[in-house]
Write a protein that holds these residues in place. Sequence first.
Motif, PDB file in Angstrom:
ATOM      1  N   ARG A  63       0.833  -1.209   0.000  1.00  0.00           N
ATOM      2  CA  ARG A  63       0.000   0.000   0.000  1.00  0.00           C
ATOM      3  C   ARG A  63       0.870   1.262   0.000  1.00  0.00           C
ATOM      4  O   ARG A  63       0.587   2.218  -0.748  1.00  0.00           O
ATOM      5  CB  ARG A  63      -0.937  -0.003   1.216  1.00  0.00           C
ATOM      6  N   VAL A  64       1.927   1.285   0.795  1.00  0.00           N
ATOM      7  CA  VAL A  64       2.840   2.432   0.800  1.00  0.00           C
ATOM      8  C   VAL A  64       3.490   2.599  -0.571  1.00  0.00           C
ATOM      9  O   VAL A  64       3.650   3.716  -1.072  1.00  0.00           O
ATOM     10  CB  VAL A  64       3.900   2.280   1.906  1.00  0.00           C
ATOM     11  N   ASP A  65       3.850   1.486  -1.194  1.00  0.00           N
ATOM     12  CA  ASP A  65       4.435   1.529  -2.528  1.00  0.00           C
ATOM     13  C   ASP A  65       3.457   2.133  -3.532  1.00  0.00           C
ATOM     14  O   ASP A  65       3.833   2.968  -4.363  1.00  0.00           O
ATOM     15  CB  ASP A  65       4.837   0.117  -2.949  1.00  0.00           C
ATOM     16  N   GLU A  66       2.205   1.733  -3.475  1.00  0.00           N
ATOM     17  CA  GLU A  66       1.190   2.252  -4.396  1.00  0.00           C
ATOM     18  C   GLU A  66       1.009   3.761  -4.227  1.00  0.00           C
ATOM     19  O   GLU A  66       0.903   4.495  -5.216  1.00  0.00           O
ATOM     20  CB  GLU A  66      -0.143   1.539  -4.152  1.00  0.00           C
ATOM     21  N   VAL A  67       0.981   4.205  -2.974  1.00  0.00           N
ATOM     22  CA  VAL A  67       0.792   5.634  -2.722  1.00  0.00           C
ATOM     23  C   VAL A  67       2.039   6.416  -3.140  1.00  0.00           C
ATOM     24  O   VAL A  67       1.939   7.540  -3.656  1.00  0.00           O
ATOM     25  CB  VAL A  67       0.427   5.879  -1.245  1.00  0.00           C
ATOM     26  N   SER A  68       3.211   5.835  -2.954  1.00  0.00           N
ATOM     27  CA  SER A  68       4.442   6.464  -3.427  1.00  0.00           C
ATOM     28  C   SER A  68       4.393   6.683  -4.935  1.00  0.00           C
ATOM     29  O   SER A  68       4.731   7.768  -5.436  1.00  0.00           O
ATOM     30  CB  SER A  68       5.657   5.590  -3.094  1.00  0.00           C
ATOM     31  N   ILE A  69       3.979   5.666  -5.652  1.00  0.00           N
ATOM     32  CA  ILE A  69       3.932   5.741  -7.117  1.00  0.00           C
ATOM     33  C   ILE A  69       2.877   6.750  -7.566  1.00  0.00           C
ATOM     34  O   ILE A  69       3.099   7.512  -8.521  1.00  0.00           O
ATOM     35  CB  ILE A  69       3.680   4.347  -7.708  1.00  0.00           C
ATOM     36  N   ALA A  70       1.730   6.784  -6.885  1.00  0.00           N
ATOM     37  CA  ALA A  70       0.700   7.774  -7.219  1.00  0.00           C
ATOM     38  C   ALA A  70       1.221   9.189  -7.006  1.00  0.00           C
ATOM     39  O   ALA A  70       0.934  10.102  -7.801  1.00  0.00           O
ATOM     40  CB  ALA A  70      -0.550   7.534  -6.383  1.00  0.00           C
ATOM     41  N   THR A  71       1.994   9.387  -5.945  1.00  0.00           N
ATOM     42  CA  THR A  71       2.591  10.699  -5.672  1.00  0.00           C
ATOM     43  C   THR A  71       3.531  11.102  -6.796  1.00  0.00           C
ATOM     44  O   THR A  71       3.466  12.222  -7.324  1.00  0.00           O
ATOM     45  CB  THR A  71       3.354  10.666  -4.338  1.00  0.00           C
ATOM     46  N   LEU A  72       4.411  10.179  -7.171  1.00  0.00           N
ATOM     47  CA  LEU A  72       5.359  10.449  -8.243  1.00  0.00           C
ATOM     48  C   LEU A  72       4.630  10.715  -9.558  1.00  0.00           C
ATOM     49  O   LEU A  72       4.947  11.683 -10.282  1.00  0.00           O
ATOM     50  CB  LEU A  72       6.305   9.265  -8.398  1.00  0.00           C
ATOM     51  N   ALA A  74      -3.977   9.090   3.515  1.00  0.00           N
ATOM     52  CA  ALA A  74      -3.239   9.632   2.370  1.00  0.00           C
ATOM     53  C   ALA A  74      -3.476   8.806   1.114  1.00  0.00           C
ATOM     54  O   ALA A  74      -3.256   7.593   1.113  1.00  0.00           O
ATOM     55  CB  ALA A  74      -1.748   9.681   2.694  1.00  0.00           C
ATOM     56  N   ASP A  75      -3.900   9.460   0.033  1.00  0.00           N
ATOM     57  CA  ASP A  75      -3.946   8.858  -1.304  1.00  0.00           C
ATOM     58  C   ASP A  75      -2.625   9.089  -2.025  1.00  0.00           C
ATOM     59  O   ASP A  75      -2.226   8.311  -2.879  1.00  0.00           O
ATOM     60  CB  ASP A  75      -5.065   9.471  -2.146  1.00  0.00           C
ATOM     61  N   THR A  76      -2.017  10.230  -1.720  1.00  0.00           N
ATOM     62  CA  THR A  76      -0.664  10.574  -2.150  1.00  0.00           C
ATOM     63  C   THR A  76       0.028  11.137  -0.917  1.00  0.00           C
ATOM     64  O   THR A  76      -0.627  11.622   0.010  1.00  0.00           O
ATOM     65  CB  THR A  76      -0.681  11.623  -3.277  1.00  0.00           C
ATOM     66  N   PHE A  77       1.347  11.099  -0.892  1.00  0.00           N
ATOM     67  CA  PHE A  77       2.051  11.502   0.332  1.00  0.00           C
ATOM     68  C   PHE A  77       2.204  13.014   0.412  1.00  0.00           C
ATOM     69  O   PHE A  77       2.386  13.701  -0.588  1.00  0.00           O
ATOM     70  CB  PHE A  77       3.405  10.796   0.413  1.00  0.00           C
TER      71      PHE A  77
END
Length: 533
Positions: A202-211, A488-491
């Motif tokens: 889940r943290v990985d997914e939100v990281s990628i959405a942020t990027l 958070a959906d994005t960080f």
Amino acid sequence: MLGAAVEAWTPAGAQEATRTRWVAYAETLKPRLNETLQSPLAVVKPISDPSRYLRWRMDVEAHGSDLPKRLLRKGDQFILDFGGHRTGHFGFKLVGEGSSIDAPVRLKVTFGEVPGDVAEPLYPYKGSLSSSWLPEEIITIDFLPQTVRMPRRYAFRFVKVEVLDTSPNFGVRFFDTHAIALTSASSQPAPLAISTPEWIRRVDEVSIATLRDCMQTTFEDGPRRDQRLWIGDLRLQARASYVTMPNHDLVKRCLYLFAGLPRESDGFLPACVFEKPAPSTTETFILDYAALYGSIVLDYLQASNDLAAAKELWPVAYRQIELLLKMVDDQGLFQAPKGYWAFIDWNMSLDRSASMQGVIIYSGRRLCELAQLTGNSEQVKPLSRRLDEMTAAAHQHYYNTAKGVCVSGAKQQISWASQAWLTLAGCLSREEAAGALRRAVIEDKTSTQPTTAYLYHHVVEAMVVCGMRQQALELIKSYWGRMVDDGADTFWEAFDPNDSTFSPYGDVHINSFCHAWSCTPTYFFRALHLLDT
């Protein structure tokens, strides 16, 4: 020897022509943005909920497709939930219904990355940044029916629409409400293994959405506010992108924009660059950001094998360290001149002396690596000797042997920043670094802590460097994992687990809730394999 070139700097002539060429070349690398049409999932209603970190929950009133059933008049409103963050435009078709469509329709549209943006009043505003960044618009639509695509770009999950006025003779219906998501990311990384713990995935997914949402025509720091290219953010975004959604030309574009827009008097790089209406810069100069430019070039070379670009950018990277070493005293200690900004983190109580020493040494060492790859090893021999002197001085001056931690400033402040940057700079042995991080970060609850993911990133990286992989993973879980747990959906740009209204700028409504420097857990998972603890 290092100082001689500083005195010899001349901003005119061939250098000016080269800089103009670099900016023009960067413009040829501007990517096409991919557009994705998205429909709202639901019409929602905010409910105050003190038990939630973000202070509100969103209760579903209707499916998003049911919105056209509502005839709206003056004073009516609705909030759409698109189910996740995006950067882009908002559009709809507006149809009048009544005895006579005899007046314009005036709407107020507010965009929200988090519930508080649309649930709480934005005014009175108390922030230190311009209120023009607040995500709201008043628009007037003269003739109905009409299809509207709002021209400005926003960062949002929620959209609140208020009907400010029509006339007593008609109401309006909204059809085909949609978002147009924009990004220059053109691929989706493979998900982590199914056996990976759910919180990491889940943290990985939100990281990628942020990027993804910060990858526009440059690597933006935040699509909600600033919307510009910063050196510090770029370094972390580029590292994350190389292992997820690689776009080497986008990194290259950013590097050449900076190279083409230095301070004319001496070649010092600005901290940030504006793209529009034409590439330009400001009078914002950050010491630690300029130092790290060469590190970005090195990362780019290692990821892309673009030796020609690295060789061309070498003088720019070298110039930054050359200038910064003029600020090192006879003891080998970096002394930031008055009027210069050393960032490190937004914690205003942080003493930055030790961490800046670490940044300069770290950046210098990375520059020496770049020199080896670009055929400039002879040029950096004096630099290498100076860095050795600075390393010895850092250990002697900042490492408190009795306490087993690094200290900084007249008050001998113990901070996470000092331990992280002196570790990354190689100023401590592996054992000293691990002990210092354990004592200052894990055990000492009174040490000066970060307020942003930018410094959290460097603390995690320092832990990995000295073998504290399990502790690094636990820190990611307690910070980024907690952000996900808190909605958070994005960080976010800044995160205080104990205060959801914290803002470096005095008002939480001006905060960025999708911020580039927060996207790096995916880098730790995928590049440093921080899954195997």
